[in-house]
Scaffold this motif. Structure first.
Motif, PDB file in Angstrom:
ATOM      1  N   GLN A  76     -26.658 -20.836  33.232  1.00  0.00           N
ATOM      2  CA  GLN A  76     -26.203 -19.470  33.008  1.00  0.00           C
ATOM      3  C   GLN A  76     -26.709 -18.560  34.134  1.00  0.00           C
ATOM      4  N   PRO A  77     -25.861 -17.642  34.630  1.00  0.00           N
ATOM      5  CA  PRO A  77     -26.294 -16.756  35.724  1.00  0.00           C
ATOM      6  C   PRO A  77     -27.570 -15.979  35.399  1.00  0.00           C
ATOM      7  N   TRP A  87     -30.474 -18.363  35.807  1.00  0.00           N
ATOM      8  CA  TRP A  87     -30.745 -18.575  37.231  1.00  0.00           C
ATOM      9  C   TRP A  87     -31.435 -17.353  37.827  1.00  0.00           C
ATOM     10  N   GLN A  88     -30.993 -16.179  37.486  1.00  0.00           N
ATOM     11  CA  GLN A  88     -31.568 -14.950  38.033  1.00  0.00           C
ATOM     12  C   GLN A  88     -33.052 -14.843  37.703  1.00  0.00           C
ATOM     13  N   PRO A 109     -26.368 -20.796  40.091  1.00  0.00           N
ATOM     14  CA  PRO A 109     -25.677 -20.166  38.960  1.00  0.00           C
ATOM     15  C   PRO A 109     -24.333 -20.823  38.695  1.00  0.00           C
ATOM     16  N   ASN A 110     -24.049 -21.028  37.406  1.00  0.00           N
ATOM     17  CA  ASN A 110     -22.807 -21.654  36.917  1.00  0.00           C
ATOM     18  C   ASN A 110     -22.681 -23.127  37.284  1.00  0.00           C
TER      19      ASN A 110
END
Length: 392
Positions: A85-86, A89-90, A105-106
């Motif tokens: 999931q973004p 990841w963030q 991400p993704n």
């Protein structure tokens, strides 16, 4: 009533066992140090084994164990695809996020690769992705972690996240519990343990610019330094210091160690290697019974049989210091009895208590070798008559 029975015949099996000399002391700067011999259940070193402490990345052993349980029960496949999931990841990329698998991400990643990312690379990102993939949210997955911890008898532990990141003391473990967790992975999931633990390195992700593959080495401090080393997990935060839960097997004898609160990366290597070598060299193990061997019997009350055979749940051995001279251990069976029927085959109903000549006590579980049903009406009547006339 607690029943104790001395095993005279069994003692003859151990006539060559030497009386322990005093075990060489082991000194370490680690705040916590624990060493367990799985062949006998003997604790070879206990320095703060029940002291609550933050696990750091050693918590990832429980994330992995939850996945192992689901895989071996057929509820989860290693081929399952998980999405990074973004938002995840963030939060879990960059230097401030600690150890990483370098996910994107993704990105679509198989559970198999994510488990390598957790076990070998200690990826904080991989741990959270697995938690979200299995539990929906990391919080929901933590509930699964705690349920499994309770099942495994980890009475001093609580998990509030999947990767051991500092959480103001919410996630807490003990060294004894980490050893129980390590034992569960080794004994309950031997194929998965062999597949994922003990890998020297793993490759995942690409470098920025050149796009080269990123290969990271396993941080396990005893891997390649202690013969037979094959697990498990390191941990480090400012709060917890440097820690390690490790295991190695030599000549059929397996040890599990836990260390925590060490001051540096290098001291973790030095102390972990030193403790594991001390466990194998300063102590020796003598086999007593093979797995599933008959050890004795226990009396049964109001059952279809008057006694039930007691068998070794696993291979039983006694551990004692190396270099001893003369003497024999004493073996006794203990159980709360007579046992009440019905009794399921394989149920733990007794213990084998082994006392070495220096007074050290080691306890091993004994299980029912056969099922014993509850006696029917006429069976109970016959038992009552026998007791009345002194036949029982």
């Amino acid at each position: 009533m607690n029943r104790l029975r001395t095993l005279v015949a069994a003692t003859a099996l151990t006539s060559t066992i030497a009386a322990p000399a005093a075990a060489p002391p082991f000194e370490t700067p680690a705040r916590v140090a624990y060493l367990l011999d799985l062949s006998s259940g003997a604790e070879l070193l206990n320095k703060g084994a029940d002291t609550p402490m933050p696990p750091a990345s050693m918590a990832k052993m429980m994330t992995t164990e939850v996945a192992f349980e689901l895989i071996d029960s057929g509820k989860l496949a290693l081929s399952k695809t998980c999405t990074v999931q973004p938002a995840t990841w963030q939060k879990w990329h960059g230097p401030a996020a600690g150890s990483t698998m370098f996910l994107s991400p993704n990105e679509q990643v198989s559970l198999e690769n994510l488990l390598h990312g957790i076990v070998t690379l200690s990826g904080n990102d991989a741990s959270v992705v697995v938690a979200e993939c299995i539990g929906g949210t990391e919080q929901a997955f933590a509930t699964q972690m705690n349920a499994l911890a309770k099942k495994l008898g980890m009475t001093g532990s609580r998990f509030c996240n999947s990767n051991g990141w500092p959480d103001e003391g919410c996630t807490v473990v003990t060294a004894r519990d980490l050893a129980k967790l390590a034992r569960a992975s080794i004994e309950r999931h031997p194929k998965l343990y062999k597949q994922f633990y003990g890998q020297p390195s793993f490759t995942w992700g690409k470098t920025l610019g050149s796009g080269q593959d990123i290969t990271q080495a396993n941080r396990n401090p005893i891997l390649g330094k202690v013969p037979g080393a094959d697990g498990l997990k390191t941990g480090h935060t400012e709060e917890a210091g440097y820690g390690f839960t490790g295991s190695a097997e030599q000549n059929g004898r397996r040890l599990i160690m836990v260390m925590a609160g060490l001051p540096s990366f290098n001291s973790r290597i030095e102390e972990s290697v030193k403790l594991m070598n001390w466990g194998f060299n300063a102590w020796q193990s003598k086999p007593l019974y093979a797995a599933n061997a008959a050890v004795g019997s226990a009396e049964v009350q109001l059952g279809s049989a008057a006694t039930v055979p007691l068998v070794a749940q696993r291979a039983i051995a006694v551990t004692y210091p190396a270099g001893a001279v003369g003497g024999e251990p004493k073996l006794k069976i203990a159980y709360n009895g007579p046992l009440k029927a019905p009794i399921a085959k394989g149920a733990q109903v007794a213990e084998l208590i082994v006392t070495t000549p220096d007074g050290t006590v080691q306890r091993m579980p004994l299980v029912a070798g056969e099922a014993v049903e509850e006696a029917g009406f006429f069976g109970r009547l016959w038992l009552g008559l026998k007791q009345l006339v002194g036949m029982a």
